[in-house]
Write a protein that holds these residues in place. Structure first.
Motif, PDB file in Angstrom:
ATOM      1  N   ASP A   1       1.471   5.621  -0.380  1.00 45.59           N
ATOM      2  CA  ASP A   1       0.667   6.860  -0.344  1.00 45.59           C
ATOM      3  C   ASP A   1       1.646   7.782  -1.185  1.00 45.59           C
TER       4      ASP A   1
ATOM      5  N   VAL B   1       3.437   1.769   2.873  1.00 41.58           N
ATOM      6  CA  VAL B   1       3.328   2.502   4.257  1.00 41.58           C
ATOM      7  C   VAL B   1       2.547   1.358   4.974  1.00 41.58           C
ATOM      8  N   ASP B   2       2.091   0.226   4.258  1.00 44.85           N
ATOM      9  CA  ASP B   2       1.435  -0.822   4.857  1.00 44.85           C
ATOM     10  C   ASP B   2       1.231  -1.738   3.647  1.00 44.85           C
ATOM     11  N   PHE B   3       0.762  -3.193   4.215  1.00 43.24           N
ATOM     12  CA  PHE B   3       0.559  -4.237   3.380  1.00 43.24           C
ATOM     13  C   PHE B   3      -0.855  -4.842   3.634  1.00 43.24           C
ATOM     14  N   ILE B   4      -1.265  -5.555   2.654  1.00 52.59           N
ATOM     15  CA  ILE B   4      -2.311  -6.538   2.483  1.00 52.59           C
ATOM     16  C   ILE B   4      -1.768  -7.720   2.198  1.00 52.59           C
TER      17      ILE B   4
ATOM     18  N   VAL C   1       0.764  -0.989   0.062  1.00 52.22           N
ATOM     19  CA  VAL C   1      -0.211   0.008   0.082  1.00 52.22           C
ATOM     20  C   VAL C   1       1.042   1.205   0.014  1.00 52.22           C
TER      21      VAL C   1
END
Length: 102
Positions: free
Chosen positions: A82, A90-93, A80
């Motif tokens: 930004d 900034v994040d992971f799924i 993920v």
């Protein structure tokens, strides 16, 4: 290849020292970075796959390898990003499914 303000997204990688528009199709599709290579490209973070690491993703200062070999491990990781934040995800799924072995 997709390029935004902070990143270059490519299947396998890019060769430093060769202009982005001069990269060969072979490099874009088949490059493998040496273990620990943290380099980006032209001031951008490189986001790629092609070199599967089951425990991935691999995160470095200048690049992120998102390939976890999902077809084999059953573990798919998506980064993920930004648009306002330079660098890596900034994040992971993370999605888990059946592993195929091999």
């Amino acid at each position: 290849m997709h390029i935004d303000a902070h990143r270059i997204y490519v299947h396998a990688g890019l060769d430093r020292g060769i202009a982005r528009d001069a990269q060969s199709e072979i490099t874009l599709l088949w490059k493998r970075y040496p273990k620990g290579d943290a380099s980006g490209f032209e001031g951008r973070h490189v986001v790629h796959g092609h070199n599967s690491v089951a425990q991935g993703p691999e995160l470095y200062q200048g690049r992120t390898n998102l390939d976890t070999g999902a077809w084999r491990t059953g573990r798919l990781v998506t980064g993920v990003f930004d648009d306002a934040t330079p660098g890596g995800p900034v994040d992971f799924i993370v999605v888990h499914g059946p592993a195929q072995g091999g």
